[in-house]
Design a protein around this motif. Structure first.
Motif, PDB file in Angstrom:
ATOM      1  N   VAL A 169      -8.290   3.847  -5.217  1.00  0.00           N
ATOM      2  CA  VAL A 169      -8.001   3.021  -3.984  1.00  0.00           C
ATOM      3  C   VAL A 169      -7.816   1.559  -4.644  1.00  0.00           C
ATOM      4  CG1 VAL A 169      -8.800   1.902  -1.909  1.00  0.00           C
ATOM      5  CG2 VAL A 169      -9.232   4.386  -2.338  1.00  0.00           C
ATOM      6  N   ALA A 170      -8.707   1.055  -5.386  1.00  0.00           N
ATOM      7  CA  ALA A 170      -8.529  -0.094  -6.112  1.00  0.00           C
ATOM      8  C   ALA A 170      -7.356  -0.305  -6.873  1.00  0.00           C
ATOM      9  CB  ALA A 170      -9.791  -0.381  -6.915  1.00  0.00           C
ATOM     10  N   SER A 171      -6.748   0.720  -7.771  1.00  0.00           N
ATOM     11  CA  SER A 171      -5.799   0.634  -8.493  1.00  0.00           C
ATOM     12  C   SER A 171      -4.488   0.496  -7.578  1.00  0.00           C
ATOM     13  CB  SER A 171      -5.825   1.712  -9.390  1.00  0.00           C
ATOM     14  OG  SER A 171      -6.627   1.927 -10.010  1.00  0.00           O
ATOM     15  N   VAL A 172      -4.566   1.389  -6.687  1.00  0.00           N
ATOM     16  CA  VAL A 172      -3.330   1.329  -5.621  1.00  0.00           C
ATOM     17  C   VAL A 172      -3.147   0.147  -4.891  1.00  0.00           C
ATOM     18  CG1 VAL A 172      -2.139   2.606  -3.872  1.00  0.00           C
ATOM     19  CG2 VAL A 172      -3.203   4.070  -5.632  1.00  0.00           C
ATOM     20  N   SER A 173      -4.359  -0.275  -4.301  1.00  0.00           N
ATOM     21  CA  SER A 173      -4.256  -1.511  -3.609  1.00  0.00           C
ATOM     22  C   SER A 173      -3.757  -2.830  -4.416  1.00  0.00           C
ATOM     23  CB  SER A 173      -5.537  -1.679  -2.790  1.00  0.00           C
ATOM     24  OG  SER A 173      -5.693  -0.651  -2.087  1.00  0.00           O
ATOM     25  N   SER A 174      -4.580  -2.958  -5.544  1.00  0.00           N
ATOM     26  CA  SER A 174      -4.317  -4.064  -6.465  1.00  0.00           C
ATOM     27  C   SER A 174      -2.967  -4.203  -7.042  1.00  0.00           C
ATOM     28  CB  SER A 174      -5.441  -4.160  -7.451  1.00  0.00           C
ATOM     29  OG  SER A 174      -6.530  -4.232  -7.185  1.00  0.00           O
ATOM     30  N   THR A 175      -2.408  -3.019  -7.440  1.00  0.00           N
ATOM     31  CA  THR A 175      -1.003  -3.171  -7.978  1.00  0.00           C
ATOM     32  C   THR A 175       0.181  -3.594  -6.660  1.00  0.00           C
ATOM     33  OG1 THR A 175      -1.485  -1.114  -9.300  1.00  0.00           O
ATOM     34  CG2 THR A 175       0.748  -1.509  -8.899  1.00  0.00           C
ATOM     35  N   LEU A 176      -0.212  -3.132  -5.487  1.00  0.00           N
ATOM     36  CA  LEU A 176       0.705  -3.531  -4.342  1.00  0.00           C
ATOM     37  C   LEU A 176       0.566  -4.888  -4.255  1.00  0.00           C
ATOM     38  CD1 LEU A 176       0.611  -0.361  -1.896  1.00  0.00           C
ATOM     39  CD2 LEU A 176       2.480  -1.424  -3.189  1.00  0.00           C
ATOM     40  N   VAL A 177      -0.688  -5.505  -4.343  1.00  0.00           N
ATOM     41  CA  VAL A 177      -0.954  -6.846  -3.838  1.00  0.00           C
ATOM     42  C   VAL A 177      -0.505  -7.683  -5.106  1.00  0.00           C
ATOM     43  CG1 VAL A 177      -2.709  -8.770  -3.709  1.00  0.00           C
ATOM     44  CG2 VAL A 177      -3.107  -6.410  -2.646  1.00  0.00           C
ATOM     45  N   VAL A 178      -0.561  -7.246  -6.391  1.00  0.00           N
ATOM     46  CA  VAL A 178       0.147  -8.049  -7.314  1.00  0.00           C
ATOM     47  C   VAL A 178       1.789  -8.140  -6.953  1.00  0.00           C
ATOM     48  CG1 VAL A 178       0.644  -8.396  -9.728  1.00  0.00           C
ATOM     49  CG2 VAL A 178      -1.727  -7.912  -8.749  1.00  0.00           C
ATOM     50  N   PHE A 179       2.318  -6.745  -6.794  1.00  0.00           N
ATOM     51  CA  PHE A 179       3.680  -6.732  -6.563  1.00  0.00           C
ATOM     52  C   PHE A 179       4.261  -7.763  -5.316  1.00  0.00           C
ATOM     53  CE2 PHE A 179       7.091  -4.769  -3.969  1.00  0.00           C
ATOM     54  CZ  PHE A 179       8.168  -4.993  -4.680  1.00  0.00           C
ATOM     55  N   LEU A 180       3.518  -7.861  -4.439  1.00  0.00           N
ATOM     56  CA  LEU A 180       3.956  -8.760  -3.178  1.00  0.00           C
ATOM     57  C   LEU A 180       3.575 -10.106  -3.490  1.00  0.00           C
ATOM     58  CD1 LEU A 180       2.425  -6.564  -0.406  1.00  0.00           C
ATOM     59  CD2 LEU A 180       4.845  -6.705  -0.967  1.00  0.00           C
ATOM     60  N   SER A 181       2.486 -10.383  -4.144  1.00  0.00           N
ATOM     61  CA  SER A 181       2.276 -11.867  -4.709  1.00  0.00           C
ATOM     62  C   SER A 181       3.375 -12.279  -5.606  1.00  0.00           C
ATOM     63  CB  SER A 181       1.005 -11.974  -5.201  1.00  0.00           C
ATOM     64  OG  SER A 181       0.082 -11.486  -4.537  1.00  0.00           O
ATOM     65  N   THR A 182       3.794 -11.555  -6.315  1.00  0.00           N
ATOM     66  CA  THR A 182       5.009 -11.721  -7.147  1.00  0.00           C
ATOM     67  C   THR A 182       6.494 -12.249  -6.273  1.00  0.00           C
ATOM     68  OG1 THR A 182       4.477 -10.456  -8.885  1.00  0.00           O
ATOM     69  CG2 THR A 182       6.787 -11.166  -8.966  1.00  0.00           C
TER      70      THR A 182
END
Length: 391
Positions: free
Chosen positions: A271-284
């Motif tokens: 869950v942490a890997s999936v969520s964090s990756t999406l958050v970093v992508f959106l923040s970019t």
């Protein structure tokens, strides 16, 4: 001479960042601390460093989006209005804590700024629409990715990640030379070493992703007001997050008081890997993302995927008696136990209280949307009808 009102604004901003540090350190490093991979002090230090790295690099994209692009005229960000916006964000954090539901700070910050823009007639609806679309799409992506992992890859990942604790320390420090050198202890097995590295690395990724998105929630109004430059704002926010990580976060690390850290270790990492990756992508992209919402939906997707994994279903299972899986059943893999076949769990047994509760899920999702709505309406009414703001 420094404007006293600016000092108040910086202090309120740091208070919001302080709460962010206290509330996000547990979800980021709870699994690592719970697995005795690192100490609470080390978790706080890693949280401080990686949050700041995320804020200093990608985070400024989100600060720009909220502070200068969401409203067509950044002039509405006076010191008074900026402090008021930060106040609504702080109240949202308080409400989430009182109701025991992790409220989305990003959604609340956007809502408060949107209320300001509506009151002043300067809200950029195109930018707001882009943000809302990603808010809808990103949890759906998180759900399906987690579902696929849970259905087809979870068992294999669990065997790879599961740690077998050795009797001695993980590392020794060789002080024979001029510079101390850490070395793997002779009793440490390779699985334990790799598992520890994985858990800590995921925590660092979560801390980085939190910095990319959450720094804007604390400093964007002040940066938008042009009373505080981007770099010092990020520094102040990073310092406050570090203080929160070293103080109030210790309690969340002890109690593991997050939905993510209450999951089995492998599930928490997924869950942490999936969520964090999406958050970093959106923040970019400059999109203020809600880690809480994405993680909540990812947890549901992972559980659904595990509950529908391919296997032979016993004849006794019928449409009137659908299969159910408990949290303890998910945790069984962590302890090397054999999972019971789907549909053969005992509904009245000791695991009955851990079965998926739709009412609880509905309450969490409801509060995660109600709190930002309250911030939006409250901000709009305040900025529209309180004479001091002049809208």
């Amino acid at each position: 001479m420094v404007d006293p009102l600016l000092v108040v604004g910086v202090l309120v901003s740091m208070f919001v960042a302080y709460n962010i540090g206290g509330s996000t350190t547990g979800p980021a490093f709870g699994p690592a601390v719970g697995a005795d991979a690192i100490s609470k002090t080390a978790a706080a230090a890693l949280m401080s460093v990686f949050f700041f790295l995320g804020a200093w690099t990608i985070g400024r994209n989100v600060v720009t989006k909220l502070g200068t692009e969401l409203v067509a005229d950044p002039g509405v960000f006076t010191l008074e209005s900026s402090i008021a916006v930060l106040f609504f964000i702080g109240v949202a954090l308080l409400m989430g804590n009182l109701f025991g539901v992790p409220a989305s700070t990003s959604m609340t910050a956007v809502g408060a700024i949107a209320g300001l823009g509506l009151a002043g007639g300067v809200l950029d609806f195109a930018v707001m629409g882009e943000i809302v679309i990603w808010w809808v799409v990103s949890p759906i992506i998180g759900f399906w990715v987690s579902l696929i992992i849970g259905r087809y890859f979870y068992a294999r990942l669990n065997r790879m990640i599961a740690m077998e604790r050795s009797t001695g320390p993980l590392l020794d420090v060789d002080r024979s030379g001029p510079v101390p050198v850490p070395r793997v202890h002779e009793t440490t097995n390779r699985r334990e070493l790799y598992g520890t590295i994985t858990v800590v690395a995921i925590g660092c990724l979560m801390a980085f992703s939190s910095g990319t998105s959450n720094i804007a929630n604390a400093v964007a109004p002040l940066v938008g007001s042009k009373e505080l430059a981007m770099n010092p704002a990020i520094v102040f926010g990073g310092i406050a997050v570090a203080i929160g990580a070293f103080t109030i976060a210790r309690r969340t690390l002890e109690t593991m008081g997050s939905d993510i850290t209450e999951l089995p270790l492998t599930a928490a990492i997924v869950v942490a890997s999936v969520s964090s990756t999406l958050v970093v992508f959106l923040s970019t992209l400059g999109i203020p993302a809600s880690f809480v919402v994405i993680a909540t939906v990812s947890i549901i997707g992972l559980g659904w995927g595990r509950a529908t994994r391919p296997m032979t279903v016993p004849e006794a299972v019928t449409a009137e008696d659908p299969p159910r899986v408990s949290v303890d059943a998910l945790a069984a893999d962590e302890e090397g136990e054999e999972l019971p076949p789907i549909g053969e769990e005992e509904p009245d047994g000791p695991d009955a209280g851990d079965l998926f509760n739709p009412a609880t899920t509905a309450r969490v999702v409801l509060m995660q949307n109600v709190v930002p709505a309250i911030a939006t309406v409250g901000a709009y009414l305040t900025f529209r009808f309180v004479p001091i703001f002049g809208f």
